[in-house]
Design a protein around this motif. Structure first.
Motif, PDB file in Angstrom:
ATOM      1  N   ARG A  14      -2.050 -14.093   4.183  1.00 54.74           N
ATOM      2  CA  ARG A  14      -2.843 -13.053   3.505  1.00 54.74           C
ATOM      3  C   ARG A  14      -2.857 -11.821   4.402  1.00 54.74           C
ATOM      4  O   ARG A  14      -3.106 -11.925   5.602  1.00 54.74           O
ATOM      5  N   PHE A  15      -2.575 -10.686   3.797  1.00 58.88           N
ATOM      6  CA  PHE A  15      -2.548  -9.419   4.520  1.00 58.88           C
ATOM      7  C   PHE A  15      -3.477  -8.437   3.824  1.00 58.88           C
ATOM      8  O   PHE A  15      -3.581  -8.440   2.598  1.00 58.88           O
ATOM      9  N   ASP A  16      -4.137  -7.596   4.607  1.00 62.05           N
ATOM     10  CA  ASP A  16      -4.947  -6.529   4.032  1.00 62.05           C
ATOM     11  C   ASP A  16      -4.019  -5.458   3.492  1.00 62.05           C
ATOM     12  O   ASP A  16      -3.129  -4.984   4.206  1.00 62.05           O
ATOM     13  N   GLY A  17      -4.211  -5.098   2.238  1.00 58.09           N
ATOM     14  CA  GLY A  17      -3.385  -4.062   1.632  1.00 58.09           C
ATOM     15  C   GLY A  17      -3.968  -2.683   1.875  1.00 58.09           C
ATOM     16  O   GLY A  17      -5.185  -2.513   1.935  1.00 58.09           O
ATOM     17  N   ARG A  18      -3.095  -1.712   2.030  1.00 59.47           N
ATOM     18  CA  ARG A  18      -3.528  -0.325   2.194  1.00 59.47           C
ATOM     19  C   ARG A  18      -3.057   0.553   1.041  1.00 59.47           C
ATOM     20  O   ARG A  18      -3.606   1.610   0.807  1.00 59.47           O
ATOM     21  N   ASN A  19      -2.022   0.110   0.342  1.00 54.73           N
ATOM     22  CA  ASN A  19      -1.432   0.926  -0.716  1.00 54.73           C
ATOM     23  C   ASN A  19      -1.316   0.114  -2.001  1.00 54.73           C
ATOM     24  O   ASN A  19      -0.903  -1.038  -1.963  1.00 54.73           O
ATOM     25  N   GLY A  20      -1.630   0.751  -3.105  1.00 50.86           N
ATOM     26  CA  GLY A  20      -1.381   0.111  -4.386  1.00 50.86           C
ATOM     27  C   GLY A  20       0.102   0.195  -4.706  1.00 50.86           C
ATOM     28  O   GLY A  20       0.766   1.164  -4.352  1.00 50.86           O
ATOM     29  N   ALA A  21       0.637  -0.836  -5.346  1.00 56.33           N
ATOM     30  CA  ALA A  21       2.038  -0.790  -5.772  1.00 56.33           C
ATOM     31  C   ALA A  21       2.177   0.300  -6.826  1.00 56.33           C
ATOM     32  O   ALA A  21       1.309   0.466  -7.679  1.00 56.33           O
TER      33      ALA A  21
END
Length: 105
Positions: A7-14
């Protein structure tokens, strides 16, 4: 078979595009990657089912690199692996994101 979860923290929406993308094929030395847009509280989750046991550290390194380049929010990635090399894993992940976001792959 071994199952690995990350699990990674996302910074950008696809970028806009499809709801899901499927690339690759489960065959000797290859893998299949399914990417789905799902509500995950801004995270990116990756689950790998692999026939090659004991390569968790290598998977971690490949996925850390991928997450550094594509820190996507609310994306689940499912990988079915039959012994793909790290280069093939990286290629398939890139292809899946391109397809998800509407690029030709």
């Amino acid at each position: 078979m071994e199952t690995l979860r990350y699990r990674f923290d996302g910074r950008n929406g696809a970028r806009t595009g499809l709801d899901h993308a499927l690339v690759g094929v489960v065959a000797s030395g290859n893998l299949e990657v399914l990417v789905e847009r799902v509500p995950l509280g801004g995270a990116m989750e990756i689950e790998i089912v692999t026939a090659a046991r004991g390569f968790g550290e290598i998977w971690q390194a490949v996925l850390d690199d991928f997450a550094a380049r594509h820190s996507l929010q609310d994306v689940r990635i499912s990988i079915n692996d039959v012994g793909a090399t790290p280069a093939v894993v990286s290629l398939r992940l890139e292809q899946a994101i391109d397809v998800l976001q509407g690029a030709d792959a």
